[in-house]
Design a protein around this motif. Structure first.
Motif, PDB file in Angstrom:
ATOM      1  N   VAL A 220      -8.698  37.294   7.294  1.00 50.34           N
ATOM      2  CA  VAL A 220      -8.050  36.255   8.048  1.00 50.34           C
ATOM      3  C   VAL A 220      -8.707  34.938   7.714  1.00 50.34           C
ATOM      4  CG1 VAL A 220      -7.622  35.363  10.353  1.00 50.34           C
ATOM      5  CG2 VAL A 220      -7.464  37.808   9.928  1.00 50.34           C
ATOM      6  N   GLN A 221      -7.871  33.942   7.476  1.00 53.27           N
ATOM      7  CA  GLN A 221      -8.371  32.598   7.209  1.00 53.27           C
ATOM      8  C   GLN A 221      -7.719  31.645   8.199  1.00 53.27           C
ATOM      9  OE1 GLN A 221      -7.360  31.046   3.355  1.00 53.27           O
ATOM     10  NE2 GLN A 221      -8.704  29.304   3.566  1.00 53.27           N
ATOM     11  N   LEU A 222      -8.510  30.962   8.995  1.00 54.91           N
ATOM     12  CA  LEU A 222      -7.998  30.002   9.963  1.00 54.91           C
ATOM     13  C   LEU A 222      -7.943  28.617   9.340  1.00 54.91           C
ATOM     14  CD1 LEU A 222      -9.976  31.113  13.133  1.00 54.91           C
ATOM     15  CD2 LEU A 222      -7.678  31.778  12.449  1.00 54.91           C
ATOM     16  N   LEU A 223      -6.815  27.949   9.524  1.00 62.34           N
ATOM     17  CA  LEU A 223      -6.636  26.605   8.992  1.00 62.34           C
ATOM     18  C   LEU A 223      -6.201  25.691  10.124  1.00 62.34           C
ATOM     19  CD1 LEU A 223      -4.640  27.600   5.813  1.00 62.34           C
ATOM     20  CD2 LEU A 223      -7.060  27.042   5.944  1.00 62.34           C
ATOM     21  N   ASN A 224      -6.765  24.520  10.190  1.00 60.74           N
ATOM     22  CA  ASN A 224      -6.446  23.565  11.238  1.00 60.74           C
ATOM     23  C   ASN A 224      -5.271  22.688  10.801  1.00 60.74           C
ATOM     24  OD1 ASN A 224      -6.657  22.249  13.664  1.00 60.74           O
ATOM     25  ND2 ASN A 224      -8.298  20.896  12.998  1.00 60.74           N
ATOM     26  N   VAL A 225      -4.110  23.318  10.615  1.00 63.00           N
ATOM     27  CA  VAL A 225      -2.887  22.619  10.207  1.00 63.00           C
ATOM     28  C   VAL A 225      -1.711  23.194  10.996  1.00 63.00           C
ATOM     29  CG1 VAL A 225      -3.703  22.138   7.864  1.00 63.00           C
ATOM     30  CG2 VAL A 225      -2.358  24.189   8.297  1.00 63.00           C
ATOM     31  N   ALA A 226      -0.636  22.432  11.029  1.00 63.71           N
ATOM     32  CA  ALA A 226       0.614  22.893  11.637  1.00 63.71           C
ATOM     33  C   ALA A 226       1.621  23.127  10.520  1.00 63.71           C
ATOM     34  CB  ALA A 226       1.152  21.840  12.600  1.00 63.71           C
ATOM     35  N   LEU A 227       2.330  24.255  10.573  1.00 63.50           N
ATOM     36  CA  LEU A 227       3.407  24.479   9.614  1.00 63.50           C
ATOM     37  C   LEU A 227       4.593  23.629  10.020  1.00 63.50           C
ATOM     38  CD1 LEU A 227       3.359  28.334   9.023  1.00 63.50           C
ATOM     39  CD2 LEU A 227       2.497  26.534   7.544  1.00 63.50           C
ATOM     40  N   SER A 228       5.159  22.916   9.049  1.00 62.41           N
ATOM     41  CA  SER A 228       6.266  22.010   9.331  1.00 62.41           C
ATOM     42  C   SER A 228       7.114  21.843   8.086  1.00 62.41           C
ATOM     43  CB  SER A 228       5.713  20.660   9.806  1.00 62.41           C
ATOM     44  OG  SER A 228       6.755  19.804  10.196  1.00 62.41           O
ATOM     45  N   ASP A 229       8.059  20.921   8.151  1.00 65.02           N
ATOM     46  CA  ASP A 229       8.910  20.627   6.998  1.00 65.02           C
ATOM     47  C   ASP A 229       8.368  19.481   6.160  1.00 65.02           C
ATOM     48  OD1 ASP A 229       9.390  18.811   9.021  1.00 65.02           O
ATOM     49  OD2 ASP A 229      11.495  18.565   8.528  1.00 65.02           O
ATOM     50  N   VAL A 230       7.200  18.967   6.510  1.00 65.65           N
ATOM     51  CA  VAL A 230       6.561  17.883   5.759  1.00 65.65           C
ATOM     52  C   VAL A 230       5.163  18.318   5.343  1.00 65.65           C
ATOM     53  CG1 VAL A 230       7.874  16.010   6.803  1.00 65.65           C
ATOM     54  CG2 VAL A 230       5.788  16.778   7.898  1.00 65.65           C
ATOM     55  N   GLU A 231       4.704  17.793   4.237  1.00 65.63           N
ATOM     56  CA  GLU A 231       3.412  18.168   3.667  1.00 65.63           C
ATOM     57  C   GLU A 231       2.413  17.031   3.825  1.00 65.63           C
ATOM     58  OE1 GLU A 231       0.888  20.822   1.427  1.00 65.63           O
ATOM     59  OE2 GLU A 231       2.896  21.194   2.166  1.00 65.63           O
ATOM     60  N   ASN A 232       1.228  17.364   4.350  1.00 58.90           N
ATOM     61  CA  ASN A 232       0.108  16.425   4.459  1.00 58.90           C
ATOM     62  C   ASN A 232       0.438  15.153   5.232  1.00 58.90           C
ATOM     63  OD1 ASN A 232      -1.698  18.091   3.057  1.00 58.90           O
ATOM     64  ND2 ASN A 232      -0.904  17.372   1.114  1.00 58.90           N
ATOM     65  N   GLU A 233       1.180  15.300   6.304  1.00 64.64           N
ATOM     66  CA  GLU A 233       1.450  14.187   7.214  1.00 64.64           C
ATOM     67  C   GLU A 233       0.972  14.578   8.600  1.00 64.64           C
ATOM     68  OE1 GLU A 233       5.443  12.746   7.214  1.00 64.64           O
ATOM     69  OE2 GLU A 233       5.601  12.810   5.039  1.00 64.64           O
ATOM     70  N   ASP A 234       0.679  13.598   9.424  1.00 65.39           N
ATOM     71  CA  ASP A 234       0.329  13.886  10.807  1.00 65.39           C
ATOM     72  C   ASP A 234       1.596  14.203  11.593  1.00 65.39           C
ATOM     73  OD1 ASP A 234      -2.369  13.489  10.452  1.00 65.39           O
ATOM     74  OD2 ASP A 234      -2.353  11.429  11.145  1.00 65.39           O
ATOM     75  N   VAL A 235       1.575  15.311  12.333  1.00 67.05           N
ATOM     76  CA  VAL A 235       2.663  15.672  13.235  1.00 67.05           C
ATOM     77  C   VAL A 235       2.078  15.788  14.637  1.00 67.05           C
ATOM     78  CG1 VAL A 235       4.078  16.840  11.499  1.00 67.05           C
ATOM     79  CG2 VAL A 235       2.396  18.147  12.787  1.00 67.05           C
TER      80      VAL A 235
END
Length: 72
Positions: A1-16
């Motif tokens: 398991v690898q934890l990543l502090n990101v949100a899956l979205s329709d945009v890449e490398n932007e703040d959501v």
């Protein structure tokens, strides 16, 4: 398991904006605004495709109504 502090979205490398419940509720969080999610947190976003490098037979997503943003 690898934890990543990101949100899956329709945009890449932007703040959501991630909407988060308080410590007294078990409502979790969502990219979709809801009445009981009272705090907003900015999180970097990633596209699901940036994590997939081969064919997938089964994918389980539980992302509180944002599935249509991620699987587009």
């Amino acid at each position: 398991v690898q934890l990543l502090n990101v949100a899956l979205s329709d945009v890449e490398n932007e703040d959501v904006t991630l909407y988060v419940g308080n410590e007294y509720t078990s409502l979790g969080s969502s990219l979709m605004s809801r009445e009981n999610l009272e705090r907003e947190v900015k999180v970097k976003s990633k596209k699901l495709s940036s994590f997939i490098c081969h064919e997938i037979d089964f994918l389980k997503l539980d992302i509180e109504g944002a599935e249509y943003l991620v699987v587009d």
